[in-house]
Every structure is written in C-alpha cells, then in structure tokens.
Design a protein around this motif. Structure first.
Motif, PDB file in Angstrom:
ATOM      1  N   TYR A  94       0.823  -1.199   0.000  1.00  0.00           N
ATOM      2  CA  TYR A  94       0.000   0.000   0.000  1.00  0.00           C
ATOM      3  C   TYR A  94       0.860   1.254   0.000  1.00  0.00           C
ATOM      4  O   TYR A  94       1.849   1.335   0.722  1.00  0.00           O
ATOM      5  CB  TYR A  94      -0.894   0.048   1.242  1.00  0.00           C
ATOM      6  N   CYS A  95       0.446   2.220  -0.775  1.00  0.00           N
ATOM      7  CA  CYS A  95       1.074   3.531  -0.793  1.00  0.00           C
ATOM      8  C   CYS A  95       0.369   4.431   0.216  1.00  0.00           C
ATOM      9  O   CYS A  95      -0.856   4.377   0.364  1.00  0.00           O
ATOM     10  CB  CYS A  95       0.967   4.120  -2.197  1.00  0.00           C
ATOM     11  N   LYS A  96       1.134   5.268   0.913  1.00  0.00           N
ATOM     12  CA  LYS A  96       0.577   6.179   1.906  1.00  0.00           C
ATOM     13  C   LYS A  96       1.090   7.592   1.674  1.00  0.00           C
ATOM     14  O   LYS A  96       2.283   7.797   1.459  1.00  0.00           O
ATOM     15  CB  LYS A  96       0.955   5.725   3.317  1.00  0.00           C
ATOM     16  N   LEU A  97       0.170   8.534   1.737  1.00  0.00           N
ATOM     17  CA  LEU A  97       0.501   9.949   1.691  1.00  0.00           C
ATOM     18  C   LEU A  97       0.319  10.516   3.089  1.00  0.00           C
ATOM     19  O   LEU A  97      -0.777  10.429   3.662  1.00  0.00           O
ATOM     20  CB  LEU A  97      -0.392  10.673   0.681  1.00  0.00           C
ATOM     21  N   PHE A  98       1.393  11.073   3.646  1.00  0.00           N
ATOM     22  CA  PHE A  98       1.352  11.642   4.997  1.00  0.00           C
ATOM     23  C   PHE A  98       0.871  13.081   4.893  1.00  0.00           C
ATOM     24  O   PHE A  98       1.665  14.012   4.785  1.00  0.00           O
ATOM     25  CB  PHE A  98       2.725  11.580   5.651  1.00  0.00           C
ATOM     26  N   GLY A  99      -0.436  13.253   4.935  1.00  0.00           N
ATOM     27  CA  GLY A  99      -1.035  14.563   4.840  1.00  0.00           C
ATOM     28  C   GLY A  99      -1.404  15.130   6.196  1.00  0.00           C
ATOM     29  O   GLY A  99      -1.274  14.472   7.229  1.00  0.00           O
ATOM     30  N   SER A 100      -1.835  16.383   6.175  1.00  0.00           N
ATOM     31  CA  SER A 100      -2.313  17.058   7.378  1.00  0.00           C
ATOM     32  C   SER A 100      -3.709  17.596   7.126  1.00  0.00           C
ATOM     33  O   SER A 100      -3.912  18.343   6.164  1.00  0.00           O
ATOM     34  CB  SER A 100      -1.371  18.192   7.766  1.00  0.00           C
ATOM     35  N   PRO A 101      -4.686  17.245   7.991  1.00  0.00           N
ATOM     36  CA  PRO A 101      -4.521  16.428   9.195  1.00  0.00           C
ATOM     37  C   PRO A 101      -4.621  14.930   8.974  1.00  0.00           C
ATOM     38  O   PRO A 101      -4.393  14.162   9.909  1.00  0.00           O
ATOM     39  CB  PRO A 101      -5.700  16.904  10.058  1.00  0.00           C
ATOM     40  N   ASN A 102      -4.942  14.502   7.764  1.00  0.00           N
ATOM     41  CA  ASN A 102      -5.200  13.097   7.490  1.00  0.00           C
ATOM     42  C   ASN A 102      -4.140  12.476   6.601  1.00  0.00           C
ATOM     43  O   ASN A 102      -3.484  13.155   5.814  1.00  0.00           O
ATOM     44  CB  ASN A 102      -6.566  12.916   6.833  1.00  0.00           C
ATOM     45  N   ALA A 103      -4.016  11.170   6.740  1.00  0.00           N
ATOM     46  CA  ALA A 103      -3.211  10.381   5.830  1.00  0.00           C
ATOM     47  C   ALA A 103      -4.129   9.739   4.794  1.00  0.00           C
ATOM     48  O   ALA A 103      -5.322   9.543   5.035  1.00  0.00           O
ATOM     49  CB  ALA A 103      -2.428   9.318   6.583  1.00  0.00           C
ATOM     50  N   TYR A 104      -3.572   9.415   3.650  1.00  0.00           N
ATOM     51  CA  TYR A 104      -4.334   8.794   2.579  1.00  0.00           C
ATOM     52  C   TYR A 104      -3.643   7.524   2.127  1.00  0.00           C
ATOM     53  O   TYR A 104      -2.414   7.444   2.118  1.00  0.00           O
ATOM     54  CB  TYR A 104      -4.489   9.760   1.405  1.00  0.00           C
ATOM     55  N   TRP A 105      -4.451   6.559   1.742  1.00  0.00           N
ATOM     56  CA  TRP A 105      -3.963   5.248   1.339  1.00  0.00           C
ATOM     57  C   TRP A 105      -4.453   4.877  -0.046  1.00  0.00           C
ATOM     58  O   TRP A 105      -5.570   5.220  -0.442  1.00  0.00           O
ATOM     59  CB  TRP A 105      -4.444   4.169   2.307  1.00  0.00           C
ATOM     60  N   GLY A 106      -3.627   4.156  -0.767  1.00  0.00           N
ATOM     61  CA  GLY A 106      -4.063   3.545  -2.005  1.00  0.00           C
ATOM     62  C   GLY A 106      -4.789   2.247  -1.726  1.00  0.00           C
ATOM     63  O   GLY A 106      -4.922   1.810  -0.576  1.00  0.00           O
ATOM     64  N   GLN A 107      -5.273   1.603  -2.779  1.00  0.00           N
ATOM     65  CA  GLN A 107      -6.033   0.363  -2.625  1.00  0.00           C
ATOM     66  C   GLN A 107      -5.148  -0.866  -2.510  1.00  0.00           C
ATOM     67  O   GLN A 107      -5.632  -1.930  -2.113  1.00  0.00           O
ATOM     68  CB  GLN A 107      -7.003   0.189  -3.793  1.00  0.00           C
ATOM     69  N   GLY A 108      -3.898  -0.740  -2.850  1.00  0.00           N
ATOM     70  CA  GLY A 108      -2.960  -1.830  -2.697  1.00  0.00           C
ATOM     71  C   GLY A 108      -2.713  -2.589  -3.988  1.00  0.00           C
ATOM     72  O   GLY A 108      -3.552  -2.621  -4.886  1.00  0.00           O
ATOM     73  N   THR A 109      -1.547  -3.204  -4.066  1.00  0.00           N
ATOM     74  CA  THR A 109      -1.193  -4.055  -5.183  1.00  0.00           C
ATOM     75  C   THR A 109      -0.536  -5.316  -4.648  1.00  0.00           C
ATOM     76  O   THR A 109       0.297  -5.263  -3.741  1.00  0.00           O
ATOM     77  CB  THR A 109      -0.274  -3.314  -6.183  1.00  0.00           C
ATOM     78  N   GLN A 110      -0.932  -6.453  -5.180  1.00  0.00           N
ATOM     79  CA  GLN A 110      -0.461  -7.739  -4.682  1.00  0.00           C
ATOM     80  C   GLN A 110       0.922  -8.058  -5.224  1.00  0.00           C
ATOM     81  O   GLN A 110       1.163  -7.975  -6.431  1.00  0.00           O
ATOM     82  CB  GLN A 110      -1.435  -8.851  -5.081  1.00  0.00           C
ATOM     83  N   VAL A 111       1.810  -8.451  -4.328  1.00  0.00           N
ATOM     84  CA  VAL A 111       3.130  -8.952  -4.691  1.00  0.00           C
ATOM     85  C   VAL A 111       3.243 -10.371  -4.163  1.00  0.00           C
ATOM     86  O   VAL A 111       3.070 -10.613  -2.967  1.00  0.00           O
ATOM     87  CB  VAL A 111       4.256  -8.080  -4.105  1.00  0.00           C
ATOM     88  N   THR A 112       3.527 -11.306  -5.051  1.00  0.00           N
ATOM     89  CA  THR A 112       3.683 -12.700  -4.667  1.00  0.00           C
ATOM     90  C   THR A 112       5.045 -13.187  -5.127  1.00  0.00           C
ATOM     91  O   THR A 112       5.375 -13.093  -6.314  1.00  0.00           O
ATOM     92  CB  THR A 112       2.582 -13.575  -5.277  1.00  0.00           C
ATOM     93  N   VAL A 113       5.824 -13.713  -4.195  1.00  0.00           N
ATOM     94  CA  VAL A 113       7.165 -14.204  -4.492  1.00  0.00           C
ATOM     95  C   VAL A 113       7.172 -15.708  -4.289  1.00  0.00           C
ATOM     96  O   VAL A 113       6.924 -16.197  -3.180  1.00  0.00           O
ATOM     97  CB  VAL A 113       8.220 -13.539  -3.599  1.00  0.00           C
ATOM     98  N   SER A 114       7.448 -16.441  -5.339  1.00  0.00           N
ATOM     99  CA  SER A 114       7.456 -17.889  -5.279  1.00  0.00           C
ATOM    100  C   SER A 114       8.857 -18.404  -4.980  1.00  0.00           C
ATOM    101  O   SER A 114       9.862 -17.800  -5.374  1.00  0.00           O
ATOM    102  CB  SER A 114       6.944 -18.485  -6.586  1.00  0.00           C
TER     103      SER A 114
END
Length: 115
Positions: A94-114
């Motif tokens: 997940y990506c995070k933006l450290f904002g003021s007063p709130n933080a924001y998040w992305g929806q995420g991307t799956q990483v799979t390592v075999s």
C-alpha cells in the motif's frame, strides 16, 4: 479528494525484482512524506519505507539493502524498487501519503514471491 493508485505488483520468483509505482492525483512536492506499507494474510500492516519531502529515506529492517524508495515530483509518483525478493515479501503493498490532518492510502497491489 486525494487518490493514490498503485501498480507494478505481480508474481515473481525468489531472487527477482519488481518496481511498484504509486501515482497521486495531487502534487506530492509539498507533502511531508510518502511511504510504502505491506500486509500479509493474518498479519498486521507493517511499514516498509518512507521518503520525506527533501528526499531523506528510511527502511524497515527486513527490507534494508534490498528495497529502494524514490519519488518523481514531476510525475506525482512514488516508486518502490524491490530487489532480491524473498517469499516472505509476499503481501499486499500500500502507498501512503502523509497529509495534514489526514493520511491517505491507495487500494494496494499484490506482490507474490514464489520459492
């Protein structure tokens, strides 16, 4: 409204590399920091890496020396270069933006390592 869109996840063999991207809908040049977090099934979300407005970086111990966080302010995009991937790196990132007063998040991307 701030939108963060991650991309670049996928399936990779152990020892391989991936580069994740996080595209923001707003300018990130003046944002205090951007970061990456990850969450594996059954585990809490954990911090992976952070880059500040002036380019100072920090990394969680498990990824130190293998991952590199960077930013391109002209593209409003943050990257996570992941090298020497291990099965234990498998998670939703997940990506995070450290904002003021709130933080924001992305929806995420799956990483799979075999193995």
């Amino acid at each position: 409204q701030v939108q963060l869109v991650e991309s670049g996840g996928g399936l990779v063999q152990a020892g391989g590399s991936l580069r994740l991207s996080c595209a923001a809908s707003v300018s990130i040049a003046g944002i205090n920091a951007m970061g990456w977090y990850r969450q594996a099934p059954g585990k809490q979300r954990e911090w992976v890496a952070t880059i500040t407005r002036v380019g100072i970086t920090g990394y969680a111990e498990p990824v130190k020396g293998r991952f590199t966080i960077s930013r391109d302010n002209a593209k409003n995009t943050v990257y996570l270069q992941m090298n020497s991937l291990k099965p234990e790196d498998t998670a939703v990132y997940y990506c995070k933006l450290f904002g003021s007063p709130n933080a924001y998040w992305g929806q995420g991307t799956q990483v799979t390592v075999s193995s």
